[in-house]
Motif scaffolding. Sequence first.
Motif, short mmCIF file in Angstrom:
data_model
loop_
_atom_site.label_atom_id
_atom_site.label_comp_id
_atom_site.label_asym_id
_atom_site.label_seq_id
_atom_site.Cartn_x
_atom_site.Cartn_y
_atom_site.Cartn_z
N ARG A 61 0.87 -1.17 0.09
CA ARG A 61 0.13 0.01 0.06
C ARG A 61 0.88 1.32 0.06
O ARG A 61 1.75 1.36 0.82
CB ARG A 61 -0.91 0.09 1.31
N ALA A 69 -7.39 2.17 -6.83
CA ALA A 69 -7.78 1.40 -5.69
C ALA A 69 -9.23 1.33 -5.31
O ALA A 69 -10.03 0.42 -5.22
CB ALA A 69 -7.46 2.16 -4.41
N LEU A 82 -11.55 -2.29 -5.41
CA LEU A 82 -12.63 -2.37 -4.49
C LEU A 82 -13.65 -2.67 -4.90
O LEU A 82 -14.64 -3.77 -4.52
CB LEU A 82 -12.51 -1.01 -3.26
N ARG A 87 -14.20 -6.09 -6.92
CA ARG A 87 -14.01 -6.93 -5.96
C ARG A 87 -15.06 -7.27 -4.76
O ARG A 87 -15.55 -8.59 -4.68
CB ARG A 87 -12.65 -6.75 -4.91
N GLU A 88 -15.62 -6.29 -4.44
CA GLU A 88 -16.48 -6.43 -3.27
C GLU A 88 -17.94 -5.61 -3.60
O GLU A 88 -19.02 -5.82 -2.67
CB GLU A 88 -16.20 -5.75 -1.92
N ARG A 118 -13.08 3.07 4.01
CA ARG A 118 -12.58 1.89 3.55
C ARG A 118 -11.69 1.93 2.53
O ARG A 118 -10.66 1.38 2.28
CB ARG A 118 -13.91 1.08 2.71
N LEU A 119 -11.80 3.15 1.61
CA LEU A 119 -10.91 3.23 0.56
C LEU A 119 -9.38 3.76 1.09
O LEU A 119 -8.55 3.52 0.60
CB LEU A 119 -11.52 4.57 -0.29
N ALA A 143 -8.38 3.15 4.04
CA ALA A 143 -7.77 1.86 4.48
C ALA A 143 -7.05 1.07 3.65
O ALA A 143 -6.07 0.34 4.02
CB ALA A 143 -9.10 1.16 5.30
N ASP A 144 -7.83 0.68 2.42
CA ASP A 144 -7.28 -0.12 1.37
C ASP A 144 -5.90 0.64 0.95
O ASP A 144 -4.89 0.05 0.28
CB ASP A 144 -8.00 -0.14 0.14
N LEU A 145 -5.93 1.99 0.94
CA LEU A 145 -4.48 2.81 0.51
C LEU A 145 -3.56 2.77 1.69
O LEU A 145 -2.62 3.46 1.59
CB LEU A 145 -5.06 4.09 -0.04
N HIS A 169 -8.82 8.49 5.75
CA HIS A 169 -9.45 9.06 4.83
C HIS A 169 -9.45 10.40 4.42
O HIS A 169 -9.91 10.73 3.22
CB HIS A 169 -11.04 8.52 5.02
#
Length: 234
Positions: free
Chosen positions: A18, A32, A36, A39-40, A49-50, A52-54, A58
Amino acid sequence: MSASRAKAAPQAPARRGRPPSTSLNQGVILDAALALVDREGPDALTLRRLGADLGANHTAVLRHFAGKDEILLGLAERLIAEAMDGFAPSDGWRHTLESLARRMRAACLAHPRVAVLVATRVARRDAEFHGADVVVGALRRAGFGDRDAARYYRSLVDTSLALAAYEASVVALGSASREGDRLAWRREYLAVSPDRYPDLAAVAPHLAAADEDDQFETTLALLLDAVELRAARR
């Protein structure tokens, strides 16, 4: 104070795979977001959530986008850019429109969950402007004046996107639901009573044989046949 304490504490390394928040930009964030949703699904796309994935807070995302809606417009632009990548208009206006519609369908089917989320949006960015210019240019070469070219552009694009988004929504269904719907054409429709539904029973085998490619190509041909007829009348 000892020399060891005087030294600045080392920064915690970014999570593996990341990017640190300082390396974020709009392209990285959209990558990302696209992954995301692919996938989900659409409901997973939130700013937290974005982030967190990065591997970032936020609020770091909000330094590059005004909010979630602007990210959605960026995703809409991504689909159009994918469709337009490497595209060149042909000499014939109809072939140009056919090719572009097929490319847009392919982009939607490659990212069906994203397509369902953004197909109704107006991206208002370069890739969309490029696509619009190509479609309007093809219609003007067909002989339409500016007003008709604008009207038919809106109708053709909206209908093509609606069809592609509908097909994408089918792809995005769970496999069990999707297969059940497909089987219905080969099972329940073929079993309808000829006495009660004579016309439906007569065409039921052909309904079962029509797949998604046939539906798209048939609808596209109907649209462009109508445009070509109006062009000929001019």
